[in-house]
Write a protein that holds these residues in place. Structure first.
Motif, PDB file in Angstrom:
ATOM      1  N   UNK A 139      -6.512  -3.227 -12.185  1.00 56.36           N
ATOM      2  CA  UNK A 139      -6.599  -4.466 -12.965  1.00 56.36           C
ATOM      3  C   UNK A 139      -6.269  -5.685 -12.111  1.00 56.36           C
ATOM      4  N   UNK A 140      -5.439  -5.499 -11.078  1.00 54.97           N
ATOM      5  CA  UNK A 140      -5.120  -6.634 -10.203  1.00 54.97           C
ATOM      6  C   UNK A 140      -5.688  -6.459  -8.799  1.00 54.97           C
ATOM      7  N   UNK A 141      -6.018  -5.189  -8.425  1.00 52.28           N
ATOM      8  CA  UNK A 141      -6.624  -4.920  -7.110  1.00 52.28           C
ATOM      9  C   UNK A 141      -7.813  -3.979  -7.302  1.00 52.28           C
ATOM     10  N   UNK A 142      -8.925  -4.514  -7.770  1.00 51.44           N
ATOM     11  CA  UNK A 142     -10.094  -3.660  -8.012  1.00 51.44           C
ATOM     12  C   UNK A 142     -10.589  -2.980  -6.741  1.00 51.44           C
ATOM     13  N   UNK A 143     -10.283  -3.579  -5.591  1.00 55.83           N
ATOM     14  CA  UNK A 143     -10.657  -2.974  -4.313  1.00 55.83           C
ATOM     15  C   UNK A 143      -9.380  -2.832  -3.494  1.00 55.83           C
ATOM     16  N   UNK A 144      -8.955  -1.576  -3.232  1.00 55.32           N
ATOM     17  CA  UNK A 144      -7.676  -1.358  -2.547  1.00 55.32           C
ATOM     18  C   UNK A 144      -7.682  -1.897  -1.129  1.00 55.32           C
ATOM     19  N   UNK A 145      -8.855  -2.134  -0.566  1.00 55.41           N
ATOM     20  CA  UNK A 145      -8.921  -2.679   0.783  1.00 55.41           C
ATOM     21  C   UNK A 145      -8.765  -4.193   0.815  1.00 55.41           C
ATOM     22  N   UNK A 190       0.789  -1.233   0.000  1.00 49.29           N
ATOM     23  CA  UNK A 190       0.000   0.000   0.000  1.00 49.29           C
ATOM     24  C   UNK A 190       0.821   1.282   0.000  1.00 49.29           C
ATOM     25  N   UNK A 191       2.054   1.235   0.495  1.00 49.40           N
ATOM     26  CA  UNK A 191       2.896   2.439   0.543  1.00 49.40           C
ATOM     27  C   UNK A 191       4.358   2.039   0.438  1.00 49.40           C
ATOM     28  N   UNK A 192       4.782   1.478  -0.705  1.00 49.32           N
ATOM     29  CA  UNK A 192       6.175   1.028  -0.832  1.00 49.32           C
ATOM     30  C   UNK A 192       7.141   2.187  -0.612  1.00 49.32           C
ATOM     31  N   UNK A 193       8.290   1.928   0.027  1.00 51.59           N
ATOM     32  CA  UNK A 193       9.207   3.017   0.379  1.00 51.59           C
ATOM     33  C   UNK A 193       9.775   3.758  -0.824  1.00 51.59           C
TER      34      UNK A 193
END
Length: 428
Positions: A342-348, A301-304
């Protein structure tokens, strides 16, 4: 910067229709401008809607590039060095004289005699030296060094009942560990933290700070040739690959920049996630959740490193609906790639147990220091949580702010409070 060639379109030209293939020289979005750095994820989303998985952008100095936003497109670029090389000597704007040696992009994109700048057999030879030596260093007890410096950092604020975990812990702990691993004096660490930050930030001081880092590590290499020790620097020098002087200190620079900037950023984000949700902290303390699982979630979700520099097209090709020309520069959007609908239609969507994120890059140049960073973060979190029972966030999570550059987004501060504690004998 040298003047752009006469066939470069005007920077204020209207945006092309959505889905229309363009060349990066037609870009109007400046990744380094205020509107992009204040809300980088908003910029990624806007570019994705306008252009699809690959978008034309401008880097510092209005240098044209393709920003790869799609997960699959990132994988293709990262996993195929024959199509997308890391060797910047193939960069058309560089070869044609439009990039000056003093460009703030050079510390991040310029060619050096290290494994990152090369492909094929030269890359394999140099990378083997780095990975072999790194394994030896880790096996010598990196966690012991982390415990020592973690306690020492905590001792500086343990009796006050409050701290800023960014400034007083996350920013400096990884560098202290790295100075010990490299065989550097601890006094060099403070200056190197500031220089690494400036190189990542860019701007007119990036070259000066890059030269400072290089000078310190070149001097260290000379010293360790004369007086070797049980450290990473001596291990590189003594490796059977027989690295030359410039190869050694350039690999030290590569590892220092990558390990410090990403680990310090990631460590702060892990604390942010733990302390912003009391249930996570409780699960961590009780053993129901591991630090490794939290790190994995942050990686998605928040790569460095939000944007990875860079790849260079070796021939004309199509990528994400865009016509990429030989010599074009591509920068890899690790953060937007991880959030690709396309790979994470829902970020949660839960990502626990899924290590397919892009945070460590991919392919032949995948980060070789994952084990070192993981050891530093897991140990640093464990020591702090056990040293400071009752630790909690001192501000509303919504008040936490970031500062972004082209390449990364860093947490500004992380104010915490806790019952005052005594100092640790371990850290003395």
């Amino acid at each position: 910067m040298n003047p752009q060639s006469s066939d470069s379109p005007h920077l204020d030209a209207p945006n092309p229709p959505a889905g229309c293939p363009v060349r990066p020289a037609g870009a109007t979005t400046r990744l380094y401008a205020a509107e992009s750095t204040v809300d980088p994820y908003g910029t990624y989303s806007r570019l994705r809607k306008q252009y699809g998985p690959v978008a034309p952008v401008l880097l510092e100095g209005d240098v044209p590039a393709w920003l790869v936003l799609g997960y699959r497109e990132n994988r293709r670029a990262l996993d195929n060095p024959s199509q997308f090389s890391r060797d910047s000597r193939t960069w058309r704007d560089w070869k044609e004289g439009r990039i000056e040696e003093t460009s703030p992009l050079i510390p991040m994109l310029g060619w050096r005699p290290d494994c990152l700048s090369q492909d094929g057999e030269p890359h394999q030879r140099l990378r083997r030296a780095v990975t072999d030596t790194m394994e030896t260093v880790v096996n010598r007890g990196i966690r012991r060094h982390v415990v020592h410096f973690a306690h020492r950092q905590i001792d500086a604020f343990a009796d006050t009942g409050h701290a800023d975990l960014v400034i007083q812990y996350s920013e400096h702990l990884p560098m202290l560990v790295l100075t010990r691993l490299f065989g550097l004096p601890e006094t060099d660490g403070e200056h190197l933290v500031a220089s690494c930050a400036q190189v990542m930030k860019g701007g007119e001081d990036a070259i000066v700070h890059n030269e400072r880092i290089t000078r310190v590590l070149a001097d260290l290499t000379s010293h360790k040739r004369a007086e070797p020790g049980p450290d990473f620097t001596s291990g590189l020098i003594q490796h059977p690959a027989s690295l030359e002087h410039e190869e050694v200190h350039n690999h030290l620079r590569l590892v220092l920049l990558a390990a410090h900037t990403t680990t310090s950023n990631l460590l702060a984000r892990v604390f942010q996630m733990i302390l912003s949700d009391s249930s996570r902290l409780a699960d961590l303390v009780s053993g129901q959740m591991t630090t490794a699982a939290i790190v994995e979630e942050v990686m998605w979700n928040a790569p460095p490193l939000a944007v990875l520099p860079g790849r260079f097209a070796t021939a004309d090709c199509e990528l994400g609906g865009q016509h990429v020309k030989a010599g074009d520069l591509l920068v890899l959007g690790l953060a937007p790639g991880n959030l690709d609908p396309e790979i994470r239609p829902h970020t949660g969507t839960a990502v626990r147990g899924n290590q397919a994120h892009l945070a460590f890059s991919s392919g032949p140049h995948e980060c070789p220091g994952q084990g070192v960073g993981q050891a530093i973060i897991e140990t640093a979190v464990e020591v702090l949580i056990h040293r400071l029972p009752g630790l909690r966030l001192a501000v509303d999570p919504a008040e936490l702010s970031d500062t972004a550059s082209t390449w990364e987004t860093r947490l500004d501060r992380l104010l915490v409070s806790f019952p005052p504690q005594g100092s640790s004998h371990v850290g003395r």
